[in-house]
Design an enzyme around this catalytic site. Structure first.
Site, PDB file in Angstrom:
ATOM      1  N   SER A   1       0.802  -1.223   0.000  1.00 15.37           N
ATOM      2  CA  SER A   1       0.000   0.000   0.000  1.00 15.37           C
ATOM      3  C   SER A   1       0.835   1.273   0.000  1.00 15.37           C
ATOM      4  O   SER A   1       0.331   2.338  -0.344  1.00 15.37           O
ATOM      5  CB  SER A   1      -0.956   0.022   1.193  1.00 15.37           C
ATOM      6  OG  SER A   1      -0.250   0.214   2.401  1.00 15.37           O
TER       7      SER A   1
ATOM      8  N   LYS B   1       0.825   4.538   6.972  1.00 14.13           N
ATOM      9  CA  LYS B   1       0.321   5.365   5.871  1.00 14.13           C
ATOM     10  C   LYS B   1       0.907   6.769   5.990  1.00 14.13           C
ATOM     11  O   LYS B   1       1.522   7.122   6.983  1.00 14.13           O
ATOM     12  CB  LYS B   1      -1.213   5.480   5.903  1.00 14.13           C
ATOM     13  CG  LYS B   1      -1.976   4.182   5.940  1.00 14.13           C
ATOM     14  CD  LYS B   1      -1.974   3.454   4.635  1.00 14.13           C
ATOM     15  CE  LYS B   1      -2.829   2.196   4.754  1.00 14.13           C
ATOM     16  NZ  LYS B   1      -2.483   1.198   3.802  1.00 14.13           N
TER      17      LYS B   1
END
Length: 173
Positions: A39, A84
């Site tokens: 990701s 993230k």
């Protein structure tokens, strides 16, 4: 026999002290993680090993672009800590459209992206004490565009550096 028992006791104390120090450092100061997903490609590769600051990042506010480790928000369906990039800060109005992220009406530059997002999101205002986080691999990342805000209290640390593999050792700027 007495010398033998003394050596065992000294080693036992040394092992206990080392364990307590290791536990304390990992619990309160720094921690490590192995990244299991793509990701955050291309910034973070699969199986990269990262060191996170769990204390000192709190001395100044988190900034747009910081890479953080956090506990998955309730209702996200995720069970592990996640990594993230912070995109939306408290009070920002954020929108994803035309392949770009717009903050408070202005498109931001994101040179770290694998590819432009192929979805639309928002406009949405980030509440106080929360963040919007996205993966750098926007089209293959379960992040805030799927499950919403990350409460400030869920942030566990900020990436200090990648320590493995050695050829990519260093900060993630």
């Amino acid at each position: 026999m007495k010398k033998y028992l003394r050596t065992i006791l000294e080693w036992g104390i040394l092992i206990v002290v080392a364990w307590v120090l290791s536990f304390g450092i990992r619990t309160y100061l720094i921690d490590t993680r192995i990244v299991p997903t793509g990701s955050m490609l291309p910034t973070i590769q699969l199986q990269d090993r990262l060191i996170f600051d769990k204390v000192f990042y709190k001395n100044k506010p988190l900034q747009r672009g910081d890479i953080i480790m956090f506990t998955a928000p309730e209702g996200s369906g995720e069970h592990d800590d996640l990594v993230k990039r912070i995109i939306g800060l408290p009070g920002d109005t954020l929108e994803v459209r035309e392949g770009k992220v717009w903050i408070n009406g202005e498109a931001i530059e994101e040179p770290y992206l694998k590819e432009a997002p192929e979805y639309e999101y928002g406009p949405i205002q980030v509440p106080e004490e929360a963040y919007i986080v996205f993966g750098d691999n926007r089209n293959n990342s379960k992040d805030s565009h799927v499950w919403g805000f990350v409460p400030k209290g869920n942030v566990e640390g900020k990436v200090l550096l990648r320590y493995w593999p050695l050829e990519r050792w260093g900060s993630l700027k």
